[in-house]
Design an enzyme around this catalytic site. Structure first.
Site, PDB file in Angstrom:
ATOM      1  N   ARG A  66       0.837  -1.208   0.000  1.00 45.43           N
ATOM      2  CA  ARG A  66       0.000   0.000   0.000  1.00 45.43           C
ATOM      3  C   ARG A  66       0.875   1.262   0.000  1.00 45.43           C
ATOM      4  O   ARG A  66       1.884   1.317   0.708  1.00 45.43           O
ATOM      5  CB  ARG A  66      -0.935   0.012   1.210  1.00 45.43           C
ATOM      6  CG  ARG A  66      -1.806  -1.232   1.247  1.00 45.43           C
ATOM      7  CD  ARG A  66      -3.202  -1.024   1.750  1.00 45.43           C
ATOM      8  NE  ARG A  66      -3.884  -2.333   1.727  1.00 45.43           N
ATOM      9  CZ  ARG A  66      -4.600  -2.794   0.706  1.00 45.43           C
ATOM     10  NH1 ARG A  66      -4.808  -2.056  -0.366  1.00 45.43           N
ATOM     11  NH2 ARG A  66      -5.154  -3.998   0.751  1.00 45.43           N
TER      12      ARG A  66
ATOM     13  N   ILE B 264       2.158   4.778   0.939  1.00 42.96           N
ATOM     14  CA  ILE B 264       2.183   5.442   2.245  1.00 42.96           C
ATOM     15  C   ILE B 264       1.334   6.724   2.250  1.00 42.96           C
ATOM     16  O   ILE B 264       0.882   7.178   3.299  1.00 42.96           O
ATOM     17  CB  ILE B 264       3.651   5.733   2.655  1.00 42.96           C
ATOM     18  CG1 ILE B 264       3.785   5.858   4.157  1.00 42.96           C
ATOM     19  CG2 ILE B 264       4.210   6.955   1.937  1.00 42.96           C
ATOM     20  CD1 ILE B 264       5.231   5.831   4.645  1.00 42.96           C
TER      21      ILE B 264
ATOM     22  N   ASN C  11       4.573   6.572 -13.604  1.00 44.14           N
ATOM     23  CA  ASN C  11       5.204   7.877 -13.796  1.00 44.14           C
ATOM     24  C   ASN C  11       6.643   7.683 -14.259  1.00 44.14           C
ATOM     25  O   ASN C  11       7.324   6.766 -13.806  1.00 44.14           O
ATOM     26  CB  ASN C  11       5.182   8.659 -12.474  1.00 44.14           C
ATOM     27  CG  ASN C  11       3.769   9.011 -12.031  1.00 44.14           C
ATOM     28  OD1 ASN C  11       2.914   9.294 -12.853  1.00 44.14           O
ATOM     29  ND2 ASN C  11       3.524   8.985 -10.731  1.00 44.14           N
TER      30      ASN C  11
ATOM     31  N   VAL D 127      10.472   7.907  -7.056  1.00 43.43           N
ATOM     32  CA  VAL D 127      11.249   6.735  -6.636  1.00 43.43           C
ATOM     33  C   VAL D 127      11.713   6.016  -7.905  1.00 43.43           C
ATOM     34  O   VAL D 127      10.877   5.614  -8.732  1.00 43.43           O
ATOM     35  CB  VAL D 127      10.427   5.783  -5.739  1.00 43.43           C
ATOM     36  CG1 VAL D 127      11.273   4.576  -5.346  1.00 43.43           C
ATOM     37  CG2 VAL D 127       9.920   6.513  -4.497  1.00 43.43           C
TER      38      VAL D 127
ATOM     39  N   HIS E 157       7.598   1.138 -10.759  1.00 39.11           N
ATOM     40  CA  HIS E 157       6.413   0.774  -9.985  1.00 39.11           C
ATOM     41  C   HIS E 157       5.163   1.159 -10.740  1.00 39.11           C
ATOM     42  O   HIS E 157       5.103   2.197 -11.386  1.00 39.11           O
ATOM     43  CB  HIS E 157       6.418   1.420  -8.598  1.00 39.11           C
ATOM     44  CG  HIS E 157       6.706   2.890  -8.608  1.00 39.11           C
ATOM     45  ND1 HIS E 157       7.959   3.407  -8.790  1.00 39.11           N
ATOM     46  CD2 HIS E 157       5.875   3.951  -8.469  1.00 39.11           C
ATOM     47  CE1 HIS E 157       7.908   4.724  -8.753  1.00 39.11           C
ATOM     48  NE2 HIS E 157       6.644   5.079  -8.571  1.00 39.11           N
TER      49      HIS E 157
ATOM     50  N   HIS F 283       1.307   2.031 -10.262  1.00 39.30           N
ATOM     51  CA  HIS F 283       0.293   2.427  -9.281  1.00 39.30           C
ATOM     52  C   HIS F 283      -1.044   1.808  -9.683  1.00 39.30           C
ATOM     53  O   HIS F 283      -1.441   1.903 -10.855  1.00 39.30           O
ATOM     54  CB  HIS F 283       0.073   3.946  -9.281  1.00 39.30           C
ATOM     55  CG  HIS F 283       1.256   4.774  -8.884  1.00 39.30           C
ATOM     56  ND1 HIS F 283       1.345   5.408  -7.654  1.00 39.30           N
ATOM     57  CD2 HIS F 283       2.390   5.125  -9.545  1.00 39.30           C
ATOM     58  CE1 HIS F 283       2.475   6.110  -7.584  1.00 39.30           C
ATOM     59  NE2 HIS F 283       3.130   5.952  -8.735  1.00 39.30           N
TER      60      HIS F 283
HETATM   61  P1  5GP Z   1       6.144   8.041  -7.982  1.00 38.63           P
HETATM   62  O1  5GP Z   1       5.886   9.472  -7.594  1.00 38.63           O
HETATM   63  O2  5GP Z   1       7.628   7.747  -8.098  1.00 38.63           O
HETATM   64  O3  5GP Z   1       5.377   7.592  -9.196  1.00 38.63           O
HETATM   65  O4  5GP Z   1       5.550   7.155  -6.813  1.00 38.63           O
HETATM   66  C1  5GP Z   1       6.225   6.903  -5.638  1.00 38.63           C
HETATM   67  C2  5GP Z   1       5.173   6.539  -4.609  1.00 38.63           C
HETATM   68  O5  5GP Z   1       5.813   5.910  -3.515  1.00 38.63           O
HETATM   69  C3  5GP Z   1       4.415   7.745  -4.057  1.00 38.63           C
HETATM   70  O6  5GP Z   1       3.020   7.596  -4.330  1.00 38.63           O
HETATM   71  C4  5GP Z   1       4.720   7.725  -2.566  1.00 38.63           C
HETATM   72  O7  5GP Z   1       3.627   8.089  -1.760  1.00 38.63           O
HETATM   73  C5  5GP Z   1       5.151   6.288  -2.341  1.00 38.63           C
HETATM   74  N1  5GP Z   1       6.117   6.125  -1.263  1.00 38.63           N
HETATM   75  C6  5GP Z   1       7.221   6.877  -1.032  1.00 38.63           C
HETATM   76  N2  5GP Z   1       7.894   6.411   0.025  1.00 38.63           N
HETATM   77  C7  5GP Z   1       7.187   5.334   0.485  1.00 38.63           C
HETATM   78  C8  5GP Z   1       7.385   4.438   1.585  1.00 38.63           C
HETATM   79  O8  5GP Z   1       8.351   4.521   2.357  1.00 38.63           O
HETATM   80  N3  5GP Z   1       6.452   3.476   1.755  1.00 38.63           N
HETATM   81  C9  5GP Z   1       5.365   3.344   0.921  1.00 38.63           C
HETATM   82  N4  5GP Z   1       4.505   2.362   1.190  1.00 38.63           N
HETATM   83  N5  5GP Z   1       5.166   4.171  -0.122  1.00 38.63           N
HETATM   84  C10 5GP Z   1       6.056   5.160  -0.337  1.00 38.63           C
END
Ligand code: 5GP
Ligand code: ZN
Length: 113
Positions: free
Chosen positions: A30, A32, A86, A95, A99, A101
């Site tokens: 899930r 965060i 993304n 990150v 990944h 979503h």
């Molecule tokens: P991005 O912005 O790279 O597409 O998505 C990264 C996602 O990772 C974000 O939606 C963010 O909330 C989630 N995220 C960042 N750090 C953590 C973490 O330590 N644990 C979890 N479960 N999600 C994280």
């Protein structure tokens, strides 16, 4: 495992996460900071920084099939839901470990901001 990769650390159990699905190749947990009532991140155990670095069609195919399984498991397939990947700065990637979503549980606006 890539050093200093948050999601590699989550896979390794060094950073806690709420597991939704796990197999030999993928892990799902899930988000965060959920952007919808259901917000799951599906990641390959193999470290690949961004979707445009992916070279293995089987890995990407399986990533989507894995997400389909989770979407059903989460009860999202009746009403509908969204997949998002993304990429890089303008795509909002924060990150750098691929990944997918899975967002659902409410009507989602389009286009995104
Ligand atoms: P991005 O912005 O790279 O597409 O998505 C990264 C996602 O990772 C974000 O939606 C963010 O909330 C989630 N995220 C960042 N750090 C953590 C973490 O330590 N644990 C979890 N479960 N999600 C994280
Ligand atoms: Zn990684």
């Amino acid at each position: 495992m890539a050093e200093d990769c948050l999601f590699c650390k989550i896979i390794a159990g060094e950073i806690p996460s709420t597991e939704v699905y796990s197999d030999d190749e993928f892990y799902a947990f899930r988000d965060i900071n959920p952007g919808a009532p259901t917000h799951v991140l599906v990641i390959p155990r193999q470290h690949v920084a961004r979707i445009t670095d992916a070279e293995d069609p089987e890995l990407i195919g399986k990533l989507v099939l894995c997400a389909n399984k989770i979407a059903k498991q989460e009860g999202l397939t009746e009403k509908g839901f969204r997949y998002v990947i993304n990429c890089d700065e303008w795509g909002g990637q924060t990150v750098f470990h691929i990944h997918l979503h899975i967002l659902g549980g409410r009507p989602l606006a389009w286009p995104p901001g």
